[in-house]
Design a protein around this motif. Structure first.
Motif, PDB file in Angstrom:
ATOM      1  N   ASP A 107       0.828  -1.207   0.000  1.00  0.00           N
ATOM      2  CA  ASP A 107       0.000   0.000   0.000  1.00  0.00           C
ATOM      3  C   ASP A 107       0.862   1.256   0.000  1.00  0.00           C
ATOM      4  O   ASP A 107       0.499   2.272  -0.609  1.00  0.00           O
ATOM      5  CB  ASP A 107      -0.923  -0.001   1.227  1.00  0.00           C
ATOM      6  CG  ASP A 107      -2.030  -1.028   1.117  1.00  0.00           C
ATOM      7  OD1 ASP A 107      -2.198  -1.601   0.021  1.00  0.00           O
ATOM      8  OD2 ASP A 107      -2.722  -1.272   2.119  1.00  0.00           O
ATOM      9  N   VAL A 108       2.000   1.206   0.681  1.00  0.00           N
ATOM     10  CA  VAL A 108       2.920   2.345   0.683  1.00  0.00           C
ATOM     11  C   VAL A 108       3.476   2.574  -0.711  1.00  0.00           C
ATOM     12  O   VAL A 108       3.656   3.720  -1.153  1.00  0.00           O
ATOM     13  CB  VAL A 108       4.060   2.099   1.694  1.00  0.00           C
ATOM     14  CG1 VAL A 108       5.025   3.279   1.719  1.00  0.00           C
ATOM     15  CG2 VAL A 108       3.503   1.861   3.082  1.00  0.00           C
ATOM     16  N   VAL A 109       3.752   1.491  -1.426  1.00  0.00           N
ATOM     17  CA  VAL A 109       4.242   1.611  -2.803  1.00  0.00           C
ATOM     18  C   VAL A 109       3.216   2.332  -3.679  1.00  0.00           C
ATOM     19  O   VAL A 109       3.567   3.232  -4.457  1.00  0.00           O
ATOM     20  CB  VAL A 109       4.553   0.212  -3.384  1.00  0.00           C
ATOM     21  CG1 VAL A 109       4.907   0.310  -4.868  1.00  0.00           C
ATOM     22  CG2 VAL A 109       5.692  -0.435  -2.618  1.00  0.00           C
ATOM     23  N   PHE A 110       1.952   1.976  -3.535  1.00  0.00           N
ATOM     24  CA  PHE A 110       0.912   2.625  -4.329  1.00  0.00           C
ATOM     25  C   PHE A 110       0.755   4.101  -3.952  1.00  0.00           C
ATOM     26  O   PHE A 110       0.490   4.943  -4.822  1.00  0.00           O
ATOM     27  CB  PHE A 110      -0.418   1.891  -4.155  1.00  0.00           C
ATOM     28  CG  PHE A 110      -0.558   0.667  -5.013  1.00  0.00           C
ATOM     29  CD1 PHE A 110      -0.999   0.774  -6.324  1.00  0.00           C
ATOM     30  CD2 PHE A 110      -0.237  -0.579  -4.527  1.00  0.00           C
ATOM     31  CE1 PHE A 110      -1.133  -0.342  -7.138  1.00  0.00           C
ATOM     32  CE2 PHE A 110      -0.360  -1.716  -5.323  1.00  0.00           C
ATOM     33  CZ  PHE A 110      -0.802  -1.595  -6.627  1.00  0.00           C
ATOM     34  N   MET A 111       0.929   4.433  -2.682  1.00  0.00           N
ATOM     35  CA  MET A 111       0.831   5.827  -2.271  1.00  0.00           C
ATOM     36  C   MET A 111       1.957   6.654  -2.891  1.00  0.00           C
ATOM     37  O   MET A 111       1.723   7.748  -3.412  1.00  0.00           O
ATOM     38  CB  MET A 111       0.871   5.921  -0.743  1.00  0.00           C
ATOM     39  CG  MET A 111      -0.357   5.362  -0.047  1.00  0.00           C
ATOM     40  SD  MET A 111      -0.291   5.534   1.754  1.00  0.00           S
ATOM     41  CE  MET A 111      -0.301   7.317   1.907  1.00  0.00           C
TER      42      MET A 111
END
Length: 227
Positions: A107-111
């Protein structure tokens, strides 16, 4: 001499302020930047939904990724027209703290992907935004669809003290790592991490048939999630 130096410095300051402090952004550039951010954000939205493998899919978080891309683009376009405003906004954003816990590292990667797409589109690099989104999305899809040779599970067993030796003997037949052991009077609870190359759970029947074993539970383990 002092007046000459002061006048020269004033000329440098005035020329810098006049040229870089206030800039104009055409309406077409604004529309193109926001449209590119929307396209990239929509693509990120689709990739996230397609590759999500967590316990509970959050539509609100996915929508946040799309809107974050457009907002970031708008911020970049704003600060690109005003040097003083850009410095003030950097200071303002530095005090922002996100309290929402991110459990899945992906999810951090997508953010960060959404923020990067917003920055590039706001800077007018439209081809970089769209081409980068396609390449990054392809990499995420390929890696997410890659099948692993084995799967991690958590095995939880409740049994009496008399069945301790039999349970250990059965566990030795498995590729396991003991995670925890709890003793409550005559009852015991152990949690073990095991790896299974195929979906073969016949060993659970053998453990359940042992005298003194009350129940056997097996859950798939994926990082911080049990599914």
């Amino acid at each position: 001499m002092g007046n000459d130096v002061t006048n020269f410095n004033d000329v440098i300051k005035n020329s810098f302020l006049n040229e870089y402090m206030f800039g104009n952004l055409a309406a077409l550039d604004i529309l193109l930047g926001l449209l590119t951010a929307f396209m990239a954000g929509s693509f990120i939205y689709g990739v996230y939904k397609f590759t999500y493998k967590g316990v509970l899919y959050s539509p609100s978080f996915n929508i946040t990724l799309l809107v974050m891309t457009m907002i970031t683009s708008l911020v970049i376009m704003t600060i690109s027209t005003n040097v003083v405003l850009s410095l003030g906004m950097v200071g303002a954003l530095s005090i922002v703290r996100f309290r929402t816990a991110i459990k899945d590292p992906l999810d951090v990667v997508f953010m960060f992907w959404a923020i990067a797409a917003g920055i590039s589109s706001g800077a007018g690099l439209y081809l970089l935004t769209l081409l980068g989104a396609v390449i990054i999305g392809a990499v995420i899809v390929v890696l997410s669809r890659k099948k692993h040779t084995d799967t991690l599970y958590l095995l939880v067993i409740h049994y009496t003290e008399e069945a301790n030796d039999e349970v250990k003997r059965e566990l030795q037949k498995l590729d396991y790592t003991l995670k925890s052991k709890v003793v409550r009077k005559n009852m015991m609870e152990i949690t073990a991490e095991i790896r299974l190359k195929i979906d073969n759970t016949a060993f659970m029947n053998k453990l359940g048939d042992l005298d003194g074993v009350q129940d056997v539970s097996l859950v798939q383990y994926n990082g911080d999630y049990a599914v």
